[in-house]
Design a protein around this motif. Structure first.
Motif: not given
Length: 174
Positions: A32, A35, A147-152
């Motif tokens: 995270v 990103h 959010s579920r992904t590091p970018a999100e």
């Protein structure tokens, strides 16, 4: 007589907005964090990564921001600084947050789902930090976009910081 909308002018490349000085201090090297640093630079933040364990920075080159330091104090947080802790399970959590709370940082937050206990509270209490000071720490952080992904997660966090800086609630309320 036509009037110009600064937001429209900016969106169409007419001028660059002046955000004033702003820094994002990201504590702990995580997916995270990578990103957050990349996105924050794109929206005008100076970025600093705080990683107290240099071995975690070794290996494949990663975007580590404008500066990488080993302590919050070395990051020099001031009244223009937003500080985000990206890992609530690290043993350094309490000391990093204590140092952040001792600084002039504008905003301090710790990532972590609301359904989980907030380990930073106990860690700070063990270091003698009073409850009123602990209350300055935001958790959970970011906009609630599922959010579920590091970018999100990074995108939601940064959007929340921008909304807060602009005195807006975030989301689709205009």
């Amino acid at each position: 007589m036509t009037t110009s909308d600064p937001a429209c002018d900016t969106a169409h490349g007419g001028h660059s907005p002046d955000h004033g000085p702003r820094t994002l201090v990201v504590v702990f090297e995580t997916p995270v964090a990578e990103h957050l640093i990349r996105f924050a630079a794109d929206v005008g933040y100076r970025t600093v990564l705080v990683e107290p364990q240099p071995r975690l920075l070794a290996g494949t080159p990663k975007p580590h921001g404008d500066q990488t330091v080993s302590s919050v104090g070395a990051a020099g947080p001031d009244e223009h600084t937003d500080l985000v802790v990206t890992d609530h399970n690290r043993p350094e959590l309490g000391s990093m947050l204590r140092d952040a709370l001792d600084s002039e940082a504008r905003w301090i937050g710790v990532m972590g789902a609301k359904r989980h206990t907030a380990p930073h509270i106990e860690a700070l209490r063990k270091l003698g930090v009073d409850d009123a000071t602990i209350a300055r720490v935001h958790r959970p952080i970011g906009l609630n976009i599922g959010s579920r992904t590091p970018a999100e997660i990074a995108l939601a966090t940064l959007a929340g910081l921008i909304a807060d800086r602009n005195g807006r609630p975030g989301g689709f309320v205009f």
